[in-house]
Design a protein around this motif. Sequence first.
Motif, PDB file in Angstrom:
ATOM      1  N   GLY A   6       1.973  99.595  78.912  1.00  0.00           N
ATOM      2  CA  GLY A   6       1.627 100.586  77.911  1.00  0.00           C
ATOM      3  C   GLY A   6       0.466 101.452  78.359  1.00  0.00           C
ATOM      4  O   GLY A   6      -0.002 101.364  79.491  1.00  0.00           O
ATOM      5  N   SER A   7      -0.020 102.275  77.439  1.00  0.00           N
ATOM      6  CA  SER A   7      -1.129 103.167  77.767  1.00  0.00           C
ATOM      7  C   SER A   7      -2.477 102.514  77.551  1.00  0.00           C
ATOM      8  O   SER A   7      -3.502 103.050  77.972  1.00  0.00           O
ATOM      9  CB  SER A   7      -1.034 104.429  76.904  1.00  0.00           C
ATOM     10  OG  SER A   7      -1.240 104.097  75.531  1.00  0.00           O
ATOM     11  N   GLY A   8      -2.519 101.362  76.871  1.00  0.00           N
ATOM     12  CA  GLY A   8      -3.796 100.756  76.536  1.00  0.00           C
ATOM     13  C   GLY A   8      -4.468 101.420  75.348  1.00  0.00           C
ATOM     14  O   GLY A   8      -5.654 101.208  75.100  1.00  0.00           O
ATOM     15  N   LEU A   9      -3.702 102.237  74.599  1.00  0.00           N
ATOM     16  CA  LEU A   9      -4.250 102.936  73.442  1.00  0.00           C
ATOM     17  C   LEU A   9      -3.722 102.405  72.117  1.00  0.00           C
ATOM     18  O   LEU A   9      -4.257 102.737  71.062  1.00  0.00           O
ATOM     19  CB  LEU A   9      -3.915 104.430  73.533  1.00  0.00           C
ATOM     20  CG  LEU A   9      -4.628 105.231  74.618  1.00  0.00           C
ATOM     21  CD1 LEU A   9      -3.995 106.612  74.747  1.00  0.00           C
ATOM     22  CD2 LEU A   9      -6.111 105.355  74.312  1.00  0.00           C
ATOM     23  N   GLY A  10      -2.672 101.585  72.164  1.00  0.00           N
ATOM     24  CA  GLY A  10      -1.970 101.201  70.942  1.00  0.00           C
ATOM     25  C   GLY A  10      -2.848 100.531  69.906  1.00  0.00           C
ATOM     26  O   GLY A  10      -2.877 100.941  68.734  1.00  0.00           O
ATOM     27  N   LEU A  11      -3.581  99.484  70.293  1.00  0.00           N
ATOM     28  CA  LEU A  11      -4.404  98.769  69.324  1.00  0.00           C
ATOM     29  C   LEU A  11      -5.591  99.620  68.877  1.00  0.00           C
ATOM     30  O   LEU A  11      -6.005  99.537  67.709  1.00  0.00           O
ATOM     31  CB  LEU A  11      -4.887  97.449  69.912  1.00  0.00           C
ATOM     32  CG  LEU A  11      -3.831  96.335  70.009  1.00  0.00           C
ATOM     33  CD1 LEU A  11      -4.405  95.124  70.723  1.00  0.00           C
ATOM     34  CD2 LEU A  11      -3.343  95.950  68.609  1.00  0.00           C
ATOM     35  N   TYR A  12      -6.152 100.417  69.779  1.00  0.00           N
ATOM     36  CA  TYR A  12      -7.253 101.300  69.405  1.00  0.00           C
ATOM     37  C   TYR A  12      -6.798 102.273  68.322  1.00  0.00           C
ATOM     38  O   TYR A  12      -7.462 102.443  67.285  1.00  0.00           O
ATOM     39  CB  TYR A  12      -7.750 102.052  70.638  1.00  0.00           C
ATOM     40  CG  TYR A  12      -8.796 103.105  70.337  1.00  0.00           C
ATOM     41  CD1 TYR A  12     -10.126 102.754  70.169  1.00  0.00           C
ATOM     42  CD2 TYR A  12      -8.438 104.445  70.221  1.00  0.00           C
ATOM     43  CE1 TYR A  12     -11.084 103.722  69.878  1.00  0.00           C
ATOM     44  CE2 TYR A  12      -9.383 105.414  69.939  1.00  0.00           C
ATOM     45  CZ  TYR A  12     -10.713 105.046  69.767  1.00  0.00           C
ATOM     46  OH  TYR A  12     -11.647 106.005  69.482  1.00  0.00           O
ATOM     47  N   ILE A  13      -5.649 102.919  68.547  1.00  0.00           N
ATOM     48  CA  ILE A  13      -5.133 103.870  67.567  1.00  0.00           C
ATOM     49  C   ILE A  13      -4.757 103.162  66.272  1.00  0.00           C
ATOM     50  O   ILE A  13      -5.049 103.650  65.173  1.00  0.00           O
ATOM     51  CB  ILE A  13      -3.937 104.639  68.153  1.00  0.00           C
ATOM     52  CG1 ILE A  13      -4.412 105.565  69.278  1.00  0.00           C
ATOM     53  CG2 ILE A  13      -3.208 105.443  67.073  1.00  0.00           C
ATOM     54  CD1 ILE A  13      -3.283 106.198  70.068  1.00  0.00           C
ATOM     55  N   ALA A  14      -4.116 101.993  66.380  1.00  0.00           N
ATOM     56  CA  ALA A  14      -3.698 101.266  65.183  1.00  0.00           C
ATOM     57  C   ALA A  14      -4.890 100.924  64.302  1.00  0.00           C
ATOM     58  O   ALA A  14      -4.850 101.086  63.071  1.00  0.00           O
ATOM     59  CB  ALA A  14      -2.955  99.997  65.585  1.00  0.00           C
ATOM     60  N   ARG A  15      -5.984 100.454  64.917  1.00  0.00           N
ATOM     61  CA  ARG A  15      -7.163 100.109  64.106  1.00  0.00           C
ATOM     62  C   ARG A  15      -7.774 101.354  63.477  1.00  0.00           C
ATOM     63  O   ARG A  15      -8.185 101.330  62.307  1.00  0.00           O
ATOM     64  CB  ARG A  15      -8.193  99.375  64.958  1.00  0.00           C
ATOM     65  CG  ARG A  15      -9.480  99.075  64.199  1.00  0.00           C
ATOM     66  CD  ARG A  15     -10.475  98.289  65.042  1.00  0.00           C
ATOM     67  NE  ARG A  15     -10.345  96.864  64.797  1.00  0.00           N
ATOM     68  CZ  ARG A  15     -11.166  95.939  65.325  1.00  0.00           C
ATOM     69  NH1 ARG A  15     -12.132  96.327  66.166  1.00  0.00           N
ATOM     70  NH2 ARG A  15     -11.012  94.675  65.043  1.00  0.00           N
ATOM     71  N   ARG A  16      -7.851 102.463  64.231  1.00  0.00           N
ATOM     72  CA  ARG A  16      -8.399 103.696  63.663  1.00  0.00           C
ATOM     73  C   ARG A  16      -7.550 104.164  62.475  1.00  0.00           C
ATOM     74  O   ARG A  16      -8.082 104.642  61.466  1.00  0.00           O
ATOM     75  CB  ARG A  16      -8.473 104.790  64.731  1.00  0.00           C
ATOM     76  CG  ARG A  16      -9.469 104.540  65.855  1.00  0.00           C
ATOM     77  CD  ARG A  16     -10.915 104.610  65.393  1.00  0.00           C
ATOM     78  NE  ARG A  16     -11.316 105.945  65.021  1.00  0.00           N
ATOM     79  CZ  ARG A  16     -12.105 106.728  65.766  1.00  0.00           C
ATOM     80  NH1 ARG A  16     -12.555 106.284  66.928  1.00  0.00           N
ATOM     81  NH2 ARG A  16     -12.458 107.919  65.345  1.00  0.00           N
ATOM     82  N   LEU A  17      -6.223 104.047  62.609  1.00  0.00           N
ATOM     83  CA  LEU A  17      -5.343 104.432  61.503  1.00  0.00           C
ATOM     84  C   LEU A  17      -5.566 103.541  60.293  1.00  0.00           C
ATOM     85  O   LEU A  17      -5.650 104.017  59.151  1.00  0.00           O
ATOM     86  CB  LEU A  17      -3.885 104.355  61.947  1.00  0.00           C
ATOM     87  CG  LEU A  17      -3.414 105.390  62.977  1.00  0.00           C
ATOM     88  CD1 LEU A  17      -1.992 105.082  63.421  1.00  0.00           C
ATOM     89  CD2 LEU A  17      -3.495 106.805  62.408  1.00  0.00           C
ATOM     90  N   ALA A  18      -5.650 102.223  60.516  1.00  0.00           N
ATOM     91  CA  ALA A  18      -5.860 101.288  59.401  1.00  0.00           C
ATOM     92  C   ALA A  18      -7.173 101.587  58.686  1.00  0.00           C
ATOM     93  O   ALA A  18      -7.237 101.604  57.444  1.00  0.00           O
ATOM     94  CB  ALA A  18      -5.834  99.856  59.911  1.00  0.00           C
ATOM     95  N   ARG A  19      -8.232 101.825  59.445  1.00  0.00           N
ATOM     96  CA  ARG A  19      -9.532 102.095  58.829  1.00  0.00           C
ATOM     97  C   ARG A  19      -9.539 103.427  58.097  1.00  0.00           C
ATOM     98  O   ARG A  19     -10.238 103.578  57.085  1.00  0.00           O
ATOM     99  CB  ARG A  19     -10.625 102.050  59.899  1.00  0.00           C
ATOM    100  CG  ARG A  19     -10.880 100.626  60.402  1.00  0.00           C
ATOM    101  CD  ARG A  19     -11.917 100.572  61.499  1.00  0.00           C
ATOM    102  NE  ARG A  19     -12.246  99.185  61.844  1.00  0.00           N
ATOM    103  CZ  ARG A  19     -13.066  98.821  62.820  1.00  0.00           C
ATOM    104  NH1 ARG A  19     -13.644  99.757  63.574  1.00  0.00           N
ATOM    105  NH2 ARG A  19     -13.316  97.542  63.046  1.00  0.00           N
ATOM    106  N   ALA A  20      -8.746 104.406  58.591  1.00  0.00           N
ATOM    107  CA  ALA A  20      -8.660 105.695  57.900  1.00  0.00           C
ATOM    108  C   ALA A  20      -7.953 105.561  56.559  1.00  0.00           C
ATOM    109  O   ALA A  20      -8.057 106.457  55.711  1.00  0.00           O
ATOM    110  CB  ALA A  20      -7.931 106.714  58.775  1.00  0.00           C
ATOM    111  N   MET A  21      -7.221 104.468  56.348  1.00  0.00           N
ATOM    112  CA  MET A  21      -6.552 104.205  55.070  1.00  0.00           C
ATOM    113  C   MET A  21      -7.321 103.188  54.230  1.00  0.00           C
ATOM    114  O   MET A  21      -6.800 102.665  53.244  1.00  0.00           O
ATOM    115  CB  MET A  21      -5.115 103.718  55.325  1.00  0.00           C
ATOM    116  CG  MET A  21      -4.210 104.794  55.886  1.00  0.00           C
ATOM    117  SD  MET A  21      -2.484 104.273  56.127  1.00  0.00           S
ATOM    118  CE  MET A  21      -2.618 103.237  57.597  1.00  0.00           C
TER     119      MET A  21
END
Length: 426
Positions: free
Chosen positions: A386-401
Motif C-alpha cells: 500500500g501507500s502507507g497512508l491508509g490508517l493515517y487518513i482513516a484516523r483523520r476522517l474518524a476524528r473529523a466526524m
Amino acid sequence: MTGVAHARIDNDGRLVDADPRLRALQERAGGRIGVALALPALADIVRLARRLGVIVSRPAIVHDDGEEIELWARARPDAAGVSLSVTGWLPRDTSRGRAADVARAEASWMLELDAALRITRIGLADTADMIGEPLTALVQLADDGAGDMPILSALGRRMPFTGQRAVLKATGAALILSGDPEVDGDGALIGYRCAVEAAEGAAAPTGAPSTDALGRAFRGPLDRILAGAEGMSLERGSSYAGYADDIAGAARHLLALVDDLVDLEAVERPGFAIAGEPIDLALLARRAAGLLAVRAAERGVRIDPPAASDALPAMGEPRRVLQILVNLVGNAVRHSPDGGMVWLRGEVARGQATIVVADQGAGIDPEDQGRIFEKFERVEPADQTGSGLGLYIARRLARAMGGDIGVDSAPGQGARFLLTLPVGAG
C-alpha cells in the motif's frame, strides 16, 4: 522511418545476424556482426530478457550520428540466445529535455522526488521535516488552464517536464517546476530531479484545483490501462497474460495512490470537518465485509460480520465511514494467516458507538502502535503493498466526524482496531 527490423543475439551477447537497418546502426555505433551489441539501450533489454527468461517489450532510445532515435524493442529469449525485433524509428524531440536543462541551470533551488512523488531531497532552508512527504504537502499544483499538469502527464510516460505551475504552501510564493526522470538499471522509473524557480508573474491557483486536476490527469489514463490489461490477461493462450496481470496490478496500485493523495490533501486542510448524519454502523460494517469477501476468499480467510439483525446507531458520513471500515477490514484480511478469521463486532460505551475489527495476525508491538497511524508507515515495514497512508487518513476522517480509531494488540495475539463515532438516535 518506420517498419520492423530483426536481429539475433547469442547467449554471450554477440550480434550474430541482423537486418540491414539494424546492422548499419550497429556499425555506426562502432560494432559489427559477431561482436557485442554496441547499442547500450538495446543491449540492456536483451540482457534483461535473457536473465528473466521471458519476453521483454519496452521503449529504447539510441544515438545515431548525433541524433536520438526512439525505438520500441521486443526481445524473445530461447535456448540459443535472443530474437530482437525493433520498430518505431522516430527522431526524438529533445526540446523538452533541453528546456529542463536550462531551467535547472537557472534554478532557485533543487528538489528530488521518488516515483510516488514523495520528497527525497530538498534544497530549501528549514524544510528538512518535509523529507518523505508527498509533493502536495509542500506545494499546491496548478493545471495549465486546459486541465493538464505537466508533471503528471510526464510521470506516466517517464518523460521530462517543464512549466509546472505551483504555489509554495508555507508562503504563497508562485513557482515553476521543471524536471528530468531518473530510472534504474532495468529502465524502471525511480523518481524525478526537479528545478524550482520563482515565478513572480504566475497567478496562484484558487480553491483546490490540484485535487480535481489530479483526477483528470491520472484516473482516465489509468482506467484505460487497467481495462486494456485486464482484457489481455483474459485472452486464452496469450504469451502476454503474465505481463498484463502485472500491468493491471500496477495500475490498481497507482489508482489507489491517486485516491490516497487526493484524500491526504483534503484531510490536511485547515479546519477540515465532516458533517455527520444518522447512520447504522453495523449495516456499514456488513457492507464493508461484503465488499472484501472475494479478496478474503482468495486467501481462505473468513469474515464474520455483525449479525443481520444487529443495529448500531451512530453519527457520521456514510461514504467516509464505509471507506474507513474497508481500510480496517482490508488490513485485517491482509495480515491474517491463510485460513484465518476476521471478526467485526459492535458495541456502545460512554456515549460512543464502536465497531471492533479483530484478526488472527501476528499482532503489533506496543511501541509500534502509535507509529502505524503516521504517514507512510505500515504495520509491517517490509509490506510495500500500500501507500502507507491508509490508517493515517482513516484516523483523520474518524476524528473529523467526532470519533477516533484506536488499536489493542500484542505480538502473537492478533490485532483489534476500534472505530468509534458519536452515538446516534436509535
